[in-house]
Design an enzyme around this catalytic site. Structure first.
Site, PDB file in Angstrom:
ATOM      1  N   ASN A 285     -19.763   2.751  10.336  1.00 13.97           N
ATOM      2  CA  ASN A 285     -19.298   1.365  10.149  1.00 13.97           C
ATOM      3  C   ASN A 285     -18.949   0.718  11.492  1.00 13.97           C
ATOM      4  OD1 ASN A 285     -19.632   1.809   7.419  1.00 13.97           O
ATOM      5  ND2 ASN A 285     -17.455   2.186   7.016  1.00 13.97           N
TER       6      ASN A 285
ATOM      7  N   LEU B  61     -17.679  -4.117   1.755  1.00  9.79           N
ATOM      8  CA  LEU B  61     -18.665  -3.222   1.140  1.00  9.79           C
ATOM      9  C   LEU B  61     -18.486  -3.174  -0.363  1.00  9.79           C
ATOM     10  CD1 LEU B  61     -18.399  -0.284   3.706  1.00  9.79           C
ATOM     11  CD2 LEU B  61     -19.866  -2.315   3.778  1.00  9.79           C
TER      12      LEU B  61
ATOM     13  N   SER C  29     -13.096   3.775   5.151  1.00  9.92           N
ATOM     14  CA  SER C  29     -13.721   4.999   4.652  1.00  9.92           C
ATOM     15  C   SER C  29     -12.796   6.155   4.978  1.00  9.92           C
ATOM     16  CB  SER C  29     -15.092   5.246   5.281  1.00  9.92           C
ATOM     17  OG  SER C  29     -15.561   6.511   4.806  1.00  9.92           O
TER      18      SER C  29
ATOM     19  N   ARG D 135     -18.712   8.202   8.038  1.00 10.60           N
ATOM     20  CA  ARG D 135     -18.866   6.808   7.607  1.00 10.60           C
ATOM     21  C   ARG D 135     -18.058   5.865   8.496  1.00 10.60           C
ATOM     22  NH1 ARG D 135     -18.253   7.468   1.052  1.00 10.60           N
ATOM     23  NH2 ARG D 135     -20.194   8.593   0.695  1.00 10.60           N
TER      24      ARG D 135
ATOM     25  N   TYR E  29       0.821  -1.222   0.000  1.00  8.18           N
ATOM     26  CA  TYR E  29       0.000   0.000   0.000  1.00  8.18           C
ATOM     27  C   TYR E  29       0.853   1.270   0.000  1.00  8.18           C
ATOM     28  CZ  TYR E  29      -3.706  -3.227   1.597  1.00  8.18           C
ATOM     29  OH  TYR E  29      -4.593  -4.268   1.731  1.00  8.18           O
TER      30      TYR E  29
HETATM   31  N1  LIG Z   1      -5.682  -8.698   1.684  1.00 13.55           N
HETATM   32  C1  LIG Z   1      -6.014  -8.158   0.527  1.00 13.55           C
HETATM   33  O1  LIG Z   1      -5.681  -8.666  -0.551  1.00 13.55           O
HETATM   34  C2  LIG Z   1      -6.847  -6.899   0.524  1.00 13.55           C
HETATM   35  C3  LIG Z   1      -7.442  -6.479  -0.681  1.00 13.55           C
HETATM   36  C4  LIG Z   1      -8.236  -5.338  -0.652  1.00 13.55           C
HETATM   37  C5  LIG Z   1      -8.415  -4.636   0.533  1.00 13.55           C
HETATM   38  N2  LIG Z   1      -7.786  -5.046   1.684  1.00 13.55           N
HETATM   39  C6  LIG Z   1      -7.944  -4.289   2.963  1.00 13.55           C
HETATM   40  O2  LIG Z   1      -9.326  -4.200   3.259  1.00 13.55           O
HETATM   41  C7  LIG Z   1      -9.697  -2.833   3.390  1.00 13.55           C
HETATM   42  C8  LIG Z   1     -11.135  -2.620   2.995  1.00 13.55           C
HETATM   43  O3  LIG Z   1     -11.352  -3.021   1.666  1.00 13.55           O
HETATM   44  P1  LIG Z   1     -11.725  -1.986   0.516  1.00 13.55           P
HETATM   45  O4  LIG Z   1     -11.182  -0.651   0.841  1.00 13.55           O
HETATM   46  O5  LIG Z   1     -11.341  -2.654  -0.747  1.00 13.55           O
HETATM   47  O6  LIG Z   1     -13.324  -2.004   0.526  1.00 13.55           O
HETATM   48  P2  LIG Z   1     -14.489  -1.632   1.564  1.00 13.55           P
HETATM   49  O7  LIG Z   1     -13.933  -1.225   2.876  1.00 13.55           O
HETATM   50  O8  LIG Z   1     -15.443  -2.743   1.509  1.00 13.55           O
HETATM   51  O9  LIG Z   1     -15.165  -0.393   0.849  1.00 13.55           O
HETATM   52  C9  LIG Z   1     -14.519   0.831   0.745  1.00 13.55           C
HETATM   53  C10 LIG Z   1     -15.397   1.734  -0.111  1.00 13.55           C
HETATM   54  O10 LIG Z   1     -16.669   1.897   0.502  1.00 13.55           O
HETATM   55  C11 LIG Z   1     -16.889   3.277   0.795  1.00 13.55           C
HETATM   56  N3  LIG Z   1     -17.555   3.324   2.102  1.00 13.55           N
HETATM   57  C12 LIG Z   1     -17.076   2.867   3.282  1.00 13.55           C
HETATM   58  N4  LIG Z   1     -17.966   3.014   4.266  1.00 13.55           N
HETATM   59  C13 LIG Z   1     -19.060   3.607   3.714  1.00 13.55           C
HETATM   60  C14 LIG Z   1     -20.316   4.020   4.232  1.00 13.55           C
HETATM   61  N5  LIG Z   1     -20.641   3.841   5.519  1.00 13.55           N
HETATM   62  N6  LIG Z   1     -21.200   4.602   3.366  1.00 13.55           N
HETATM   63  C15 LIG Z   1     -20.893   4.753   2.067  1.00 13.55           C
HETATM   64  N7  LIG Z   1     -19.710   4.374   1.505  1.00 13.55           N
HETATM   65  C16 LIG Z   1     -18.796   3.802   2.331  1.00 13.55           C
HETATM   66  C17 LIG Z   1     -15.523   3.930   0.788  1.00 13.55           C
HETATM   67  O11 LIG Z   1     -15.612   5.249   0.335  1.00 13.55           O
HETATM   68  P3  LIG Z   1     -15.025   6.513   1.178  1.00 13.55           P
HETATM   69  O12 LIG Z   1     -13.632   6.167   1.601  1.00 13.55           O
HETATM   70  O13 LIG Z   1     -15.092   7.622   0.180  1.00 13.55           O
HETATM   71  O14 LIG Z   1     -15.966   6.684   2.332  1.00 13.55           O
HETATM   72  C18 LIG Z   1     -14.787   3.091  -0.264  1.00 13.55           C
HETATM   73  O15 LIG Z   1     -15.099   3.532  -1.564  1.00 13.55           O
HETATM   74  C19 LIG Z   1      -8.656  -2.085   2.538  1.00 13.55           C
HETATM   75  O16 LIG Z   1      -8.612  -0.735   2.849  1.00 13.55           O
HETATM   76  C20 LIG Z   1      -7.412  -2.866   2.886  1.00 13.55           C
HETATM   77  O17 LIG Z   1      -6.905  -2.451   4.151  1.00 13.55           O
HETATM   78  C21 LIG Z   1      -7.022  -6.184   1.703  1.00 13.55           C
END
Ligand SMILES: NC(=O)c1ccc[n+]([C@@H]2O[C@H](COP(=O)([O-])OP(=O)(O)OC[C@H]3O[C@@H](n4cnc5c(N)ncnc54)[C@H](OP(=O)(O)O)[C@@H]3O)[C@@H](O)[C@H]2O)c1
Length: 266
Positions: free
Chosen positions: A244, A195, A235, A240, A58
């Site tokens: 969450n 999400l 987020s 948010r 990252y």
């Molecule tokens: N191990 C792996 O291979 C791997 C892969 C991917 C991710 N990850 C980890 O998992 C974490 C989370 O995954 P992710 O970031 O892919 O997806 P996520 O947390 O499922 O979703 C993030 C998205 O949802 C939005 N969001 C979050 N809460 C919200 C709410 N209450 N209302 C409306 N929109 C909301 C965020 O926008 P805003 O930020 O604009 O609010 C962002 O666009 C990553 O940050 C990383 O640390 C690990």
């Protein structure tokens, strides 16, 4: 802004990683970098998150380290996860030392192999991970994006199971057999992108959210908690982040959970 009361922080359930408590709601930091990542992590810690999820890949560990240095939350109350990308096979110790230096900590709580190196279980890396754990540089070790077959292959070669398998997981890909197979091996399932991987307009989720006067996102987090699945959720927005995390206080009925489970069978 003042920090959240301890009672709200304590509301987040934990998984037991061999005596090490891991909060079931973690703060995801991808793809934030630089001052945005520092400010977001500071806000998340203020709002009550205690697990911060990052990775070498990252390129934000230094920015997160700046937040860890500035927060008033003591290190012993924090759970820091980072991950080694498979292109660092053979460079495990150097990669970990770089992570520790960037994060400004003397250990991380959880170190994961980010995904299977070359599609293999990563046995030589695991040996280095286990050595780092023995030396106290990491408290627990695990994997990410592994199948059950790869976890079994790792176990066959090393006699050990990972503490955690972090993978994409949400209602649309609910696979009870996979979750049960991990549980049978004592591996904690950690959901990333809960999400982003979900159809947030799904009528089942929308109607359950309305019934509780909550957002669909909170319902998705609460559904994971109901199953004992850890969630890593990101987020950049404070309101948010708060919503969450507040899903720890949302209890879904058995019928609601069953209806959401069905989304994975569609
Ligand atoms: N191990 C792996 O291979 C791997 C892969 C991917 C991710 N990850 C980890 O998992 C974490 C989370 O995954 P992710 O970031 O892919 O997806 P996520 O947390 O499922 O979703 C993030 C998205 O949802 C939005 N969001 C979050 N809460 C919200 C709410 N209450 N209302 C409306 N929109 C909301 C965020 O926008 P805003 O930020 O604009 O609010 C962002 O666009 C990553 O940050 C990383 O640390 C690990």
């Amino acid at each position: 802004m003042t920090a959240r009361p301890q009672s709200e922080v304590d509301r987040v359930p934990v998984a037991d990683l061999g005596g090490l408590p891991m909060p079931l709601i973690g703060y995801g930091t991808h793809p934030m970098r630089g001052p945005q990542a520092t400010e977001a992590v500071l806000a998340a810690l203020e709002e009550g998150y205690r697990l911060v999820d990052t990775a070498t890949r990252y390129r934000n560990e230094e920015a997160i380290g700046a937040a860890l240095a500035q927060t008033g939350v003591p290190r012993e109350d924090l759970f820091v996860t980072t991950k080694m990308p498979p292109d660092r096979v053979g460079l495990e110790r150097r990669t970990l030392e770089e992570s520790l230096t960037a994060l400004g900590v003397d250990h991380v709580d959880l170190w994961l192999i980010h995904w299977p190196p070359g599609g293999y279980p990563g046995v030589t890396s695991w040996g280095e991970f286990a050595r780092a754990r023995e030396e106290g540089l990491v408290r627990a070790i695990g994997v990410s994006n592994y199948s059950i077959e790869l976890i079994d292959a790792l176990h066959e070669a090393t006699g050990q199971y990972p503490a955690v398998n972090q993978r994409q997981w949400g209602p649309g890909e609910y696979a009870p057999a996979f979750a049960e197979a991990l549980a049978a091996r004592g591996v904690v399932l950690s959901a990333h992108s809960p999400l982003r991987s979900t159809d947030l307009n799904d009528p089942v989720l929308v109607s359950i959210a309305r019934a509780h006067d909550r957002s669909v996102q909170e319902v998705v987090v609460a559904w994971n908690l109901h199953h004992g699945v850890a969630v890593t959720v990101k987020s950049a927005h404070r309101d948010r982040m708060v919503r969450n995390l507040s899903a720890a206080g949302l209890t879904l009925s058995e019928d609601e959970v069953a209806a959401i489970d069905q989304l994975g069978a569609a």
